[in-house]
Design a protein around this motif. Structure first.
Motif, short mmCIF file in Angstrom:
data_model
loop_
_atom_site.label_atom_id
_atom_site.label_comp_id
_atom_site.label_asym_id
_atom_site.label_seq_id
_atom_site.Cartn_x
_atom_site.Cartn_y
_atom_site.Cartn_z
N SER A 64 25.36 43.38 9.07
CA SER A 64 25.79 44.28 10.13
C SER A 64 25.15 43.84 11.44
N LEU A 65 25.40 44.58 12.50
CA LEU A 65 24.84 44.23 13.81
C LEU A 65 23.32 44.23 13.80
N GLU A 66 22.72 45.06 12.95
CA GLU A 66 21.26 45.13 12.87
C GLU A 66 20.65 43.83 12.36
N PRO A 172 31.69 42.44 19.23
CA PRO A 172 30.66 42.49 18.19
C PRO A 172 31.17 42.77 16.78
N ASP A 173 32.13 43.67 16.64
CA ASP A 173 32.63 44.01 15.30
C ASP A 173 33.27 42.79 14.64
N LEU A 179 30.84 36.63 10.38
CA LEU A 179 29.59 36.16 9.76
C LEU A 179 29.45 36.65 8.33
N GLN A 180 30.11 37.73 7.98
CA GLN A 180 30.06 38.23 6.61
C GLN A 180 30.68 37.25 5.62
N LYS A 181 31.47 36.31 6.12
CA LYS A 181 32.10 35.32 5.24
C LYS A 181 31.07 34.33 4.69
N TYR A 182 29.94 34.21 5.36
CA TYR A 182 28.99 33.13 5.07
C TYR A 182 27.69 33.67 4.47
#
Length: 475
Positions: A64-66, A172-173, A179-182
């Protein structure tokens, strides 16, 4: 003695147990000795399994963004103007990172609560810079990478470091979704090339451009942060900051993972043609805002970006996603969601529609662009009618976006359509769809008209398993 002998010989089970205990102690002692001899390897093995178990447990938590730290390169001359671009996308309640400047600027209370913190770049005078065409500020900007990593040294939650300029507008979303793909535990360097062929040829087709922004996974960024200064010393003749970062990563054996959602925008003028033919990937960034015409008519650059961001907030993953449909009246519609709709009053070929129109001005004369483009007809009567995004509303069933017709200079145009209304469900791509994206389909629905205006309704949906996006041939 007699009693002793009688007791000892009369209990064979006791002797057997004593023998077993002795043998067990002997085996245990040998094991201890061998273990002590192999302590270094044992420790390494334990550390390896411990690191893997920690990574595997953290991988179950979706990025997530965090989990992202941003390093934004700016300058004293540009920050007062460009900070408004950063304010568009920065979310102070969840984002972490810094804007790097040469010295501390005046900071208002509004800036303090709505912009990233300001960090002062370290002195780089010890580094040599010998490229006669560039600026030595490229060294300071390159060191934004190592300084951001050092800033987050004690933050174990950071999985990705993302870098950009003060005129980079991130979405950002979509950045998170991409990035969740990796696997953030592996070494990844993710970004995009320039649209300009000669720039890629002069640098490398494996170099991520800093204006478009790029992402580096945390374990790779930590290693890069330790060795970057040595690369800066060796490559003092390199032109830009991103080239220095690229060559240092190349020395580490890492090549670029290309993501077309990042956009360098090495061009000038009107980028309408590029935006309306966006790749089937989430929009991640736009760059060079100062060099481009406002993306919406009758607006200033910042106002136009605010308009685009308004649509993106309603449906982030669908923004700029191109959908094409044909109606029964031999019209063709290309919906670039949240931005513009084009209507051809004839059956236009799909292969032409999905190619970018050359509406822009080359950065320099006679440049060749590494983009699939087609000629933009100078005759407005031979171009499609354009409807620009006006507003969007959302409810449980999805979103309804409104597009209004732009002014046209073609006196022969008798098209009575003034408004196009698009209905769609919020796009939420799963992991498989992100890995293997597919363009969605649309239908031209029943239209309503009056003496003063006419409205067309379009519905966007997933395509059927064997459905083709094809023109409707008249019988």
């Amino acid at each position: 003695m007699k009693n002793f002998k009688e007791s000892s010989t009369s209990n064979p089970l006791s002797n057997f147990v004593n023998c077993i205990v002795f043998i067990s102690c002997l085996i245990f002692g040998i094991y201890i000795i061998l273990s002590l001899a192999l302590v270094p390897n044992a420790l390494l093995l334990w550390q390896y399994h411990s690191a893997n178990s920690v990574h595997n447990s953290s991988s179950t938590i979706i990025t997530s963004l965090e989990h992202i730290a941003f390093g934004i390169a700016a300058s004293d001359k540009s920050w007062s103007r460009r900070k408004e671009y950063v304010r568009l996308w920065w979310r102070p309640e969840v984002m972490k990172g810094c804007v790097f400047l040469e010295q501390m600027p005046p900071i208002s209370e509004n800036d303090r609560v709505s912009l990233p913190p300001i960090c002062i770049s370290a002195d780089t005078s010890r580094f040599k810079y010998t490229n006669k065409y560039g600026r030595r500020s490229a060294i300071r900007v390159a060191r934004v990478v190592s300084e951001t990593v050092a800033l987050m040294n004690n933050n174990s939650d950071v999985r990705w470091f993302v870098f950009g300029d003060d005129d980079t507008v991130f979405f950002p979303d979509n950045l998170v979704k991409t990035l969740q793909k990796y696997d953030h535990g592996l070494w990844y360097y993710i970004g995009t090339n320039s649209e300009y062929f000669e720039t890629n040829k002069g640098n490398s087709f494996e170099m991520a451009f800093g204006g478009a922004g790029f992402a580096i996974s945390s374990p790779l960024a930590k290693v890069l942060g330790k060795v970057l200064d040595s690369c800066l010393i060796r490559y003092h003749g390199v032109y830009g900051s991103d080239a220095r970062i690229h060559i240092c990563l190349a020395e580490l054996g890492v090549s670029l993972t290309h993501e077309p959602g990042f956009h360098q925008m090495d061009m000038k003028g009107n980028i309408f043609g590029l935006l309306t033919a966006h790749p089937i990937r989430p929009l991640i960034s736009l760059h060079h805002i100062d060099k481009l015409y406002p993306i919406f008519p009758n607006m200033r650059s910042l106002e136009a970006l605010i308009q685009l961001v308004k649509a993106a907030k309603a449906d982030p993953e669908r923004i700029l996603q191109q959908t094409v449909c044909y109606d029964q009246l031999s019209s063709t519609f290309s919906v670039s969601w949240g931005y513009a709709i084009q209507q051809w009053r004839w059956n236009a070929l799909l292969r032409d529609i999905i190619r970018a129109q050359e509406t822009y001005i080359p950065w320099n004369k006679n440049e060749n662009y590494d983009v699939d483009t087609q000629r933009y007809d100078p005759n407005p009567c031979k171009r499609p009618d354009v409807f620009f995004f006006d507003s969007v509303s959302s409810n449980r069933d999805g979103t309804t976006s409104i597009y209004k017709k732009a002014d046209r200079n073609c006196t022969k145009n008798k098209n009575k359509i003034d408004v196009i209304r698009v209905s769609s469900k919020k796009l939420d791509l799963n992991a498989k769809q992100m890995q293997a994206p597919r363009r969605q389909c649309c239908d031209v629905l029943q239209s309503s008209s009056s003496a003063r205006s006419s409205v067309i309704d379009i519905g966007i949906r997933e395509c059927g398993a064997e459905e083709l996006i094809q023109m409707k041939l008249q019988e």
